[in-house]
Write a protein that holds these residues in place. Structure first.
Motif: not given
Length: 216
Positions: A196-208
């Protein structure tokens, strides 16, 4: 995430914040919406998706920065189980707001499949896709057993799976090794995969921590 997340069930709060955003009286804090595509009493999933799209369009017009959907399974009042599909529906019906997951429960999936899904979304809607990743099951224990091939280690592998998913999403050139997949992933391993020309922005979500008992 660097922004405030509001739950659509708090409709009055959402309306007040929208008015303040439009009036320009709020400080420069990026506000976002986290949606579950709730199914109203007497309604169905199709109506829930229409409602979510309508909410996303309003949020976009009000100046909200992101519209995220959460992954939950086998719940009668929530329609966002196929999260990446719903994200495509929302992104296709809006123009500028960032759309993503809050989050994809990565232990339920293959990291490669999630990278492919969100890479596809990023190709369709460049610069607008977020990939939030969590480790909770997003459901009850019985459904979790149907989703996960290995309950004992799926959550423990979460940090490594995040690296694998992120590394695959962020491939920008061919013949490049992908160390996150281990020493067996030689240079050129992913040459057949589309870029892809660009990449999705990745996040780490806090989960219990998932409350799933191991089989003895």
């Amino acid at each position: 995430m660097g922004s405030q997340v509001l739950y659509p069930s708090c409709a009055r709060t959402l309306h007040v914040v929208a008015q303040l955003l439009l009036a320009g009286t709020l400080p420069m804090i990026p506000f976002s919406v986290l949606d579950l595509a709730p199914i109203c009493q007497g309604g169905d999933a199709a109506q829930a998706f229409r409602n979510s799209l309508d909410l996303a369009r309003h949020a976009e017009g009000w100046g909200f920065k992101r519209f995220w959907l959460a992954e939950h399974h086998n719940m009668t009042g929530i329609a966002s189980a196929a999260t990446s599909v719903v994200i495509g529906h929302i992104a296709g019906g809006t123009k500028t707001i960032r759309v993503g997951s809050g989050g994809i429960m990565l232990p339920n999936h293959s990291p490669l499949v999630i990278a492919e899904q969100f890479g596809t979304l990023e190709s369709l809607y460049p610069g607008r896709i977020d990939l939030g990743l969590g480790r909770a099951p997003g459901t009850d224990q019985f459904t979790a057993r149907a989703l996960r091939r290995d309950l004992a280690t799926s959550s423990e592998n979460f940090p490594h799976d995040v690296l694998r998913c992120s590394a695959t999403c962020n491939r920008t050139r061919r013949s490049a090794p992908c160390p996150a997949w281990g020493p067996g992933c030689r240079s050129g391993f992913w040459d057949r995969a589309p870029l892809a020309r660009s990449s999705p922005r990745c996040w780490a979500c806090r989960s219990p921590s998932p409350r799933i008992s191991r089989r003895r």
